[in-house]
Write an enzyme that holds these catalytic residues in place. Structure first.
Site, PDB file in Angstrom:
ATOM      1  N   SER A   1       0.843  -1.194   0.000  1.00 54.07           N
ATOM      2  CA  SER A   1       0.000   0.000   0.000  1.00 54.07           C
ATOM      3  C   SER A   1       0.877   1.243   0.000  1.00 54.07           C
ATOM      4  CB  SER A   1      -0.923   0.001   1.230  1.00 54.07           C
ATOM      5  OG  SER A   1      -1.836   1.080   1.175  1.00 54.07           O
ATOM      6  N   ASP A   2       0.414   2.273  -0.667  1.00 57.30           N
ATOM      7  CA  ASP A   2       1.119   3.547  -0.649  1.00 57.30           C
ATOM      8  C   ASP A   2       0.114   4.660  -0.901  1.00 57.30           C
ATOM      9  OD1 ASP A   2       4.341   4.157  -0.761  1.00 57.30           O
ATOM     10  OD2 ASP A   2       3.121   5.790  -1.525  1.00 57.30           O
ATOM     11  N   GLN A   3       0.459   5.853  -0.463  1.00 62.27           N
ATOM     12  CA  GLN A   3      -0.486   6.962  -0.524  1.00 62.27           C
ATOM     13  C   GLN A   3       0.180   8.221  -1.033  1.00 62.27           C
ATOM     14  OE1 GLN A   3      -1.875   9.159   3.151  1.00 62.27           O
ATOM     15  NE2 GLN A   3      -3.739   7.999   2.721  1.00 62.27           N
TER      16      GLN A   3
END
Length: 205
Positions: free
Chosen positions: A70-72
């Site tokens: 996951s990354d944002q």
């Protein structure tokens, strides 16, 4: 489908805490990837690509696992991307940019089977409407929480909530860093249902 152990491709304590809410056993490992955006890359593309790359970076080290990446990233209305500030000065600049504006947070999510290469990924959007912030408020907030490792320069689970007028989206967990609703959907499609796995044993009479 054979159930495999879960691996969270992250060293983030925020994502670890979120994943614990599903009640499934998992381990964590930190991927080592280049998080630089590509030329003219959109926020959605960047968030999704980094989530996938994080999962793939650990596939050789952790065969037999389902890997969660996951990354944002955060995007201002003009499309410019706000990444992790890394320090006080840049964090203050980001919050001044966000003041009084709607900021779109895009959280990439990937689920990878390390053995077969099966991959499911998506990008979860979430809108944050910042209230008008004074320089004194920005300085006071940063001194208290020091959110220098957080995209957009705030911690939603802490005092960051005091910076907002409204939150708009289907899953507030995505704003912290891991879209649990989408991840739960993926896991169920892959044959793992947290609700059913967490059922207590029936009492013996």
């Amino acid at each position: 489908m054979t159930r495999k152990p879960l691996l969270l491709a992250s060293s983030s304590p925020y994502r670890k805490t979120l994943l614990e809410r599903l009640g499934l056993p998992f381990t964590c490992a930190s991927p080592d990837i280049d998080e630089s955006p590509e030329p003219d890359e959109s926020g959605e593309s960047l968030a999704t690509r980094l989530a996938v790359n994080k999962a793939r970076a650990l596939a050789d080290r952790f065969p037999g696992h389902w890997i969660i990446g996951s990354d944002q990233v955060a995007c201002l209305p003009d499309g410019s991307v706000l990444s992790k500030p890394g320090g006080h000065e840049q964090a203050a600049h980001q919050l001044r940019q966000s003041s009084g504006r709607r900021v779109l947070f895009l959280t990439g999510l990937a689920l990878l089977d390390a053995d077969s290469g099966r991959l499911e990924c998506l990008c979860e959007p979430y809108n944050v409407r910042f209230r008008e912030l004074t320089d004194a408020e920005i300085e006071a907030y940063l001194q208290q929480e020091k959110p220098y490792d957080c995209a957009g320069s705030f911690k939603m689970e802490g005092l960051g909530i005091t910076l907002f007028e409204a939150l708009e989206g289907r899953d507030p967990n995505s704003l912290v860093g891991l879209p649990l609703i989408a991840l739960n959907d993926m896991l169920r499609r892959w044959g793992r249902n947290p609700l059913l796995e967490n059922r207590p044993e029936p009492e013996k009479t």
